[in-house]
Design a protein around this motif. Structure first.
Motif, PDB file in Angstrom:
ATOM      1  N   ILE B  81       0.848  -1.205   0.000  1.00 20.50           N
ATOM      2  CA  ILE B  81       0.000   0.000   0.000  1.00 20.50           C
ATOM      3  C   ILE B  81       0.879   1.249   0.000  1.00 20.50           C
ATOM      4  O   ILE B  81       0.654   2.187  -0.760  1.00 20.50           O
ATOM      5  N   THR B 101      -3.997   8.869  -0.521  1.00 17.52           N
ATOM      6  CA  THR B 101      -5.135   8.147  -1.096  1.00 17.52           C
ATOM      7  C   THR B 101      -4.611   7.017  -1.976  1.00 17.52           C
ATOM      8  O   THR B 101      -3.469   7.055  -2.436  1.00 17.52           O
ATOM      9  N   SER B 103      -6.089   4.271  -5.168  1.00 14.48           N
ATOM     10  CA  SER B 103      -7.201   3.999  -6.085  1.00 14.48           C
ATOM     11  C   SER B 103      -7.695   2.562  -5.910  1.00 14.48           C
ATOM     12  O   SER B 103      -6.976   1.698  -5.406  1.00 14.48           O
ATOM     13  N   LYS B 104      -8.927   2.353  -6.367  1.00 19.52           N
ATOM     14  CA  LYS B 104      -9.503   0.997  -6.362  1.00 19.52           C
ATOM     15  C   LYS B 104      -8.647   0.052  -7.224  1.00 19.52           C
ATOM     16  O   LYS B 104      -8.486  -1.122  -6.906  1.00 19.52           O
ATOM     17  N   ILE B 107      -5.802  -1.050  -5.268  1.00 15.40           N
ATOM     18  CA  ILE B 107      -6.254  -2.029  -4.252  1.00 15.40           C
ATOM     19  C   ILE B 107      -6.412  -3.411  -4.896  1.00 15.40           C
ATOM     20  O   ILE B 107      -5.990  -4.427  -4.355  1.00 15.40           O
ATOM     21  N   GLU B 131      -8.345  -2.997   1.754  1.00 18.18           N
ATOM     22  CA  GLU B 131      -8.901  -1.667   2.064  1.00 18.18           C
ATOM     23  C   GLU B 131      -8.863  -1.414   3.571  1.00 18.18           C
ATOM     24  O   GLU B 131      -8.568  -0.293   4.014  1.00 18.18           O
ATOM     25  N   ALA B 134      -5.451  -0.439   4.498  1.00 22.24           N
ATOM     26  CA  ALA B 134      -5.171   0.936   4.044  1.00 22.24           C
ATOM     27  C   ALA B 134      -5.772   1.945   5.028  1.00 22.24           C
ATOM     28  O   ALA B 134      -5.105   2.915   5.420  1.00 22.24           O
ATOM     29  N   ARG B 135      -7.029   1.720   5.439  1.00 22.64           N
ATOM     30  CA  ARG B 135      -7.670   2.655   6.380  1.00 22.64           C
ATOM     31  C   ARG B 135      -6.918   2.694   7.708  1.00 22.64           C
ATOM     32  O   ARG B 135      -6.772   3.737   8.327  1.00 22.64           O
ATOM     33  N   VAL B 141      -9.305   5.288   0.687  1.00 24.03           N
ATOM     34  CA  VAL B 141      -9.528   4.500  -0.535  1.00 24.03           C
ATOM     35  C   VAL B 141     -10.504   5.259  -1.422  1.00 24.03           C
ATOM     36  O   VAL B 141     -11.608   5.603  -0.988  1.00 24.03           O
ATOM     37  N   GLU B 142     -10.087   5.540  -2.663  1.00 24.19           N
ATOM     38  CA  GLU B 142     -10.970   6.276  -3.577  1.00 24.19           C
ATOM     39  C   GLU B 142     -12.174   5.428  -3.930  1.00 24.19           C
ATOM     40  O   GLU B 142     -12.061   4.215  -4.079  1.00 24.19           O
TER      41      GLU B 142
END
Lengths: 282, 143
Positions: B81, B101, B103-104, B107, B131, B134-135, B141-142
């Motif tokens: 990430i 940020t 992107s999907k 991810i 995700e 990442a959070r 996450v976009e």
């Protein structure tokens, strides 16, 4: 010169100790310079050379971190010969028929052979245990090295240079970019009474205008491929290049790299999945 | 890879690609387990050298006779990430401080890399796990 390199072991207790927490913590610790990690029952231990340790950065990180519960403590691990335990307990003499025995100074029972090399394996690579070193020793045993100039690039323990010198090689140059290997090679040269081997600290760029009749390079594939044009340049006409340090399934890439710089491929051999590839220069 | 039989020690390390050395943790952990350290370093470095800058988890299984096998896993999701989001560092306070940020698409790319090591039913489930990581790092996450 002090070559000792002490390490910091940072012991991290994670609550709850989940793999995703371990992974996140490792990503954060790389931000402040930690480079290697060991997963434990309670979390993870992180390692950094003491000279690179920034205590303030760690304290700042600890104060700010709130992703999950974390406890830190750290200790210094003194530099030592980490291979020693393996060496003393598990290193057996390596026997090449009646031609050669490679042994450590502490071995008491070993068969007699025409030549005997004493290597006290420290942290440098090249005890003869690994297939690549083993095959190169075999290659040297069946080669005529008498009065030939020899380069051993990535010498490790110096074992290939030492055997060449025992077989009467002329100028012999053993090079490694690891200062511990350089030191270990120098010690092994004295132990084996082959004092006129020159030892160099560096990589292939250490070479100036010298040319050699025989070159060994046992490092790894990318290095061997990258070094190939320079190795070819420093090889005399009719000279031999023996390469190893890569898997047999990859030998074709090394073969191509050698042929691309005008070397003539002689053969490849395999042991335990590893390769040795021999070239000659016209 | 299933755990081999007759295993006496299991050592779990995470090491920089192509840069394993006999220094800690490799030396103390493997020396104690009876593994030829130099040989392990060479083999690990050889298998990972084409991914410079990446960290690889490696599980070393040492048998009673001191022979060993090892399994290199995919890099940790958090490290991937950081790389994909171009982050210098993660957030220490992910609920308050957002550091970047992702992107999907990135991810999904990470989920595909990690799929073999994740206990996920399908790629969407693997993406949800990535995700979450990442959070946890303060990375948005976009949508």
């Amino acid at each position: 010169m002090n070559n000792k390199l002490d390490y910091i072991e940072l012991i991290c207790k994670i609550n709850p100790n989940l793999q995703k927490h371990t992974d996140v913590l490792i990503a954060y610790l790389t931000d402040i310079g930690f480079e290697s990690f060991m997963e434990t029952e309670k979390g993870v231990n992180a390692y950094i050379a003491e000279c690179q340790f920034n205590e303030k950065a760690l304290n700042d990180f600890e104060k700010q971190f709130s992703v999950f519960k974390l406890k830190f403590e750290y200790r210094i691990i003194k530099d030592e010969n980490w291979n020693e335990k393996w060496t003393e307990n598990y290193f057996e003499p390596i026997i090449f028929g009646t031609d050669l025995v490679v042994r450590a100074s502490f071995h008491k029972n070993f068969p007699k052979a025409k030549k005997e090399i004493i290597i006290d394996p420290k942290t440098a690579f090249g005890t003869g245990y690994h297939a690549t070193t083993y095959m190169l020793l075999e290659e040297i045993l069946k080669s005529d090295t008498l009065n030939k100039s020899v380069l051993d690039m990535g010498t490790g323990t110096g074992i290939l240079a030492i055997l060449s010198k025992m077989q009467g090689s002329a100028y012999t140059f053993a090079v490694d970019n690891d200062i511990k290997a350089v030191k270990n090679t120098s010690e092994n040269i004295l132990i084996n009474n082959t004092p006129d081997i020159e030892v160099g600290h560096g990589d292939i760029t250490i070479l100036k205008n010298e040319k050699f009749d025989i070159i060994y390079e046992n490092i790894w594939k990318n290095t061997v491929i990258n070094d190939m044009p320079i190795l070819a340049k420093h090889l005399n006409s009719g000279g031999v290049l023996l390469t190893s340090g890569f898997y047999y399934k990859e030998y074709d890439e090394v073969k191509r790299a050698g042929e691309d710089v005008g070397l003539i491929f002689q053969y490849s051999r395999e042991k335990d999945g590893w390769a040795v590839v021999k070239f000659v220069k016209e | 890879m299933a755990k081999p039989k007759d295993v006496e020690h299991v050592v779990k390390l995470q090491l920089p690609a192509g840069q394993a050395t006999p220094a800690p943790p490799v030396g103390p952990a493997l020396g104690q387990a009876g593994v030829n350290i130099g040989e392990f370093c060479k083999a690990f470095n050889d298998k990972t050298k084409d991914s410079p800058g990446m960290i690889f988890p490696v599980v070393i299984y040492v048998k009673k006779n001191k022979s060993y096998t090892f399994e290199i896993k995919t890099p940790p999701a958090a490290v991937l990430i950081k790389k994909e989001a171009g982050l210098a560092k993660g957030s220490g306070e992910p609920n308050r401080e957002k550091v970047g940020t992702i992107s999907k698409k990135a991810i999904r790319k990470i989920a595909e890399i990690k799929m073999e090591d994740l206990n996920a039913y399908n790629i969407e489930a693997a993406m949800r796990m990535i995700e979450g990581t990442a959070r946890n790092m303060g990375v948005v996450v976009e949508k």
